[in-house]
Write an enzyme that holds these catalytic residues in place. Sequence first.
Site, PDB file in Angstrom:
ATOM      1  N   GLY A  57       1.016  -1.128  -0.043  1.00 23.99           N
ATOM      2  CA  GLY A  57      -0.017   0.107  -0.165  1.00 23.99           C
ATOM      3  C   GLY A  57       0.802   1.192   0.050  1.00 23.99           C
ATOM      4  O   GLY A  57       1.821   1.173  -0.830  1.00 23.99           O
ATOM      5  N   GLU A  58       0.721   1.949   0.956  1.00 24.27           N
ATOM      6  CA  GLU A  58       1.623   3.384   1.153  1.00 24.27           C
ATOM      7  C   GLU A  58       1.825   3.294   2.355  1.00 24.27           C
ATOM      8  O   GLU A  58       1.142   3.452   3.336  1.00 24.27           O
ATOM      9  CB  GLU A  58       0.788   4.703   0.476  1.00 24.27           C
ATOM     10  CG  GLU A  58       1.420   5.530   0.835  1.00 24.27           C
ATOM     11  CD  GLU A  58       2.937   5.936   0.272  1.00 24.27           C
ATOM     12  OE1 GLU A  58       2.995   5.399  -0.870  1.00 24.27           O
ATOM     13  OE2 GLU A  58       3.641   6.085   0.853  1.00 24.27           O
ATOM     14  N   SER A  59       3.116   3.282   2.818  1.00 21.62           N
ATOM     15  CA  SER A  59       3.722   3.154   4.117  1.00 21.62           C
ATOM     16  C   SER A  59       3.602   4.565   4.731  1.00 21.62           C
ATOM     17  O   SER A  59       3.278   4.320   6.150  1.00 21.62           O
ATOM     18  CB  SER A  59       5.294   2.771   3.948  1.00 21.62           C
ATOM     19  OG  SER A  59       5.979   3.659   3.284  1.00 21.62           O
ATOM     20  N   CYS A  89       6.255  -5.175   0.468  1.00 26.33           N
ATOM     21  CA  CYS A  89       6.297  -3.860  -0.315  1.00 26.33           C
ATOM     22  C   CYS A  89       6.132  -2.854   1.114  1.00 26.33           C
ATOM     23  O   CYS A  89       7.350  -2.572   1.968  1.00 26.33           O
ATOM     24  CB  CYS A  89       5.413  -3.630  -1.471  1.00 26.33           C
ATOM     25  SG  CYS A  89       5.739  -2.251  -2.418  1.00 26.33           S
ATOM     26  N   ARG A 118      13.105   3.250   0.180  1.00 29.33           N
ATOM     27  CA  ARG A 118      11.574   3.618   0.056  1.00 29.33           C
ATOM     28  C   ARG A 118      11.572   3.836  -1.629  1.00 29.33           C
ATOM     29  O   ARG A 118      12.476   4.817  -1.997  1.00 29.33           O
ATOM     30  CB  ARG A 118      10.753   4.442   0.752  1.00 29.33           C
ATOM     31  CG  ARG A 118       9.393   4.528   0.438  1.00 29.33           C
ATOM     32  CD  ARG A 118       8.690   5.509   1.287  1.00 29.33           C
ATOM     33  NE  ARG A 118       7.403   6.077   1.064  1.00 29.33           N
ATOM     34  CZ  ARG A 118       7.332   7.356   0.660  1.00 29.33           C
ATOM     35  NH1 ARG A 118       8.595   8.178   0.602  1.00 29.33           N
ATOM     36  NH2 ARG A 118       6.303   7.692   0.088  1.00 29.33           N
ATOM     37  N   ILE A 147       5.577  -2.840  -7.404  1.00 32.20           N
ATOM     38  CA  ILE A 147       5.076  -1.657  -7.560  1.00 32.20           C
ATOM     39  C   ILE A 147       5.572  -0.716  -6.916  1.00 32.20           C
ATOM     40  O   ILE A 147       5.467  -0.664  -5.628  1.00 32.20           O
ATOM     41  CB  ILE A 147       3.552  -1.738  -7.525  1.00 32.20           C
ATOM     42  CG1 ILE A 147       2.855  -3.184  -8.097  1.00 32.20           C
ATOM     43  CG2 ILE A 147       2.777  -0.768  -7.712  1.00 32.20           C
ATOM     44  CD1 ILE A 147       1.473  -3.564  -7.679  1.00 32.20           C
ATOM     45  N   ARG A 148       6.393   0.555  -7.412  1.00 31.88           N
ATOM     46  CA  ARG A 148       6.831   1.592  -6.587  1.00 31.88           C
ATOM     47  C   ARG A 148       7.663   0.832  -5.647  1.00 31.88           C
ATOM     48  O   ARG A 148       7.407   1.180  -4.197  1.00 31.88           O
ATOM     49  CB  ARG A 148       5.809   2.508  -6.050  1.00 31.88           C
ATOM     50  CG  ARG A 148       5.531   3.423  -7.360  1.00 31.88           C
ATOM     51  CD  ARG A 148       4.698   4.591  -7.024  1.00 31.88           C
ATOM     52  NE  ARG A 148       3.514   3.936  -6.298  1.00 31.88           N
ATOM     53  CZ  ARG A 148       3.264   4.198  -5.170  1.00 31.88           C
ATOM     54  NH1 ARG A 148       3.858   4.824  -4.369  1.00 31.88           N
ATOM     55  NH2 ARG A 148       2.039   3.505  -4.582  1.00 31.88           N
ATOM     56  N   HIS A 185       5.103  -8.493  -4.167  1.00 30.95           N
ATOM     57  CA  HIS A 185       3.538  -8.489  -3.799  1.00 30.95           C
ATOM     58  C   HIS A 185       3.148 -10.075  -3.912  1.00 30.95           C
ATOM     59  O   HIS A 185       2.592 -10.384  -5.022  1.00 30.95           O
ATOM     60  CB  HIS A 185       2.676  -7.667  -4.458  1.00 30.95           C
ATOM     61  CG  HIS A 185       2.813  -6.363  -4.326  1.00 30.95           C
ATOM     62  ND1 HIS A 185       2.092  -5.718  -3.372  1.00 30.95           N
ATOM     63  CD2 HIS A 185       3.289  -5.190  -4.880  1.00 30.95           C
ATOM     64  CE1 HIS A 185       2.667  -4.257  -3.013  1.00 30.95           C
ATOM     65  NE2 HIS A 185       3.431  -4.137  -3.939  1.00 30.95           N
ATOM     66  N   GLU A 187       0.738 -11.511  -2.738  1.00 36.55           N
ATOM     67  CA  GLU A 187      -0.821 -11.580  -2.657  1.00 36.55           C
ATOM     68  C   GLU A 187      -1.383 -11.354  -4.005  1.00 36.55           C
ATOM     69  O   GLU A 187      -2.499 -11.479  -4.021  1.00 36.55           O
ATOM     70  CB  GLU A 187      -0.913 -10.463  -1.737  1.00 36.55           C
ATOM     71  CG  GLU A 187      -1.007  -8.997  -1.779  1.00 36.55           C
ATOM     72  CD  GLU A 187       0.571  -8.547  -1.772  1.00 36.55           C
ATOM     73  OE1 GLU A 187       1.351  -9.269  -1.481  1.00 36.55           O
ATOM     74  OE2 GLU A 187       0.489  -7.313  -1.644  1.00 36.55           O
TER      75      GLU A 187
HETATM   76  N1  GLN Z   1       6.102   3.117  -2.444  1.00 33.08           N
HETATM   77  C1  GLN Z   1       5.116   2.751  -1.271  1.00 33.08           C
HETATM   78  C2  GLN Z   1       5.505   3.054  -0.236  1.00 33.08           C
HETATM   79  O1  GLN Z   1       6.256   3.887   0.079  1.00 33.08           O
HETATM   80  C3  GLN Z   1       4.959   1.076  -1.467  1.00 33.08           C
HETATM   81  C4  GLN Z   1       4.476   0.574  -2.616  1.00 33.08           C
HETATM   82  C5  GLN Z   1       3.485  -0.563  -2.384  1.00 33.08           C
HETATM   83  O2  GLN Z   1       3.375  -1.126  -1.448  1.00 33.08           O
HETATM   84  N2  GLN Z   1       3.244  -1.259  -3.758  1.00 33.08           N
HETATM   85  O3  GLN Z   1       4.781   2.608   1.003  1.00 33.08           O
END
Ligand code: GLN
Length: 206
Positions: A57-59, A89, A118, A147-148, A185, A187
């Site tokens: 997700g987004e940390s 991630c 990150r 993904i990123r 990921h 999942e």
């Molecule tokens: N770039 C996201 C973060 O900083 C991580 C991306 C992801 O979980 N797919 O959390």
Amino acid sequence: MPDHIPAAAGGPAVGVLSLQGDVIEHFRALESAGARPLRVRRPGELDQVDGLVIPGGESTTIWKLAEIFELTEPLRKRISGGMPVFGSCAGMIMLADRLLDGIAGQETLGGIDMTVRRNAFGRQVDSFEADIPLTGVPGPALRAVFIRAPWVEETGPEVEILGADPGTGRIVAVRQGPALATAFHPELTGDLRVHKLFVDMVRDRI
Ligand code: GLN
């Protein structure tokens, strides 16, 4: 949290930190891997689980929400007390003892003696897939979706390196005792081998 999460089946109780991110995908993978997934948004829910997944997700958001929900100290206590934990991630970022390129005020829970950068793959390519052989995961190389994604820049002596991205050579999967983390990921692909490994880790600790 959507209502259509299937009713809990048998197996060890594995929480999914359900603040933000791909919670439902981990629920499904855990259930298919033989666990009983439970959502964790409150300290009382954390008390009910034998292991925990921190999703992608987004940390930065997960960190802020964990603070608002007063989960950071309970989470740190369970993790340092040896609760099995798996972060994918953003979850890997949350499990890093040291973080590079976080935003101002962003902290981590820690648990793995590693430095994680990150959005490390971001400038080269935002999202990509690679086949990665993983130590501890039997069978052919695992299709890994990034993904990123972060990468692991440095590890301490207790950390086992499970896999590296063939393109950059960067470490993307690690384990330290009951803590497991992947920059990708598992999942999202339907390949349950990483979740099965984690469910076995939880069973071993019960
Ligand atoms: N770039 C996201 C973060 O900083 C991580 C991306 C992801 O979980 N797919 O959390």
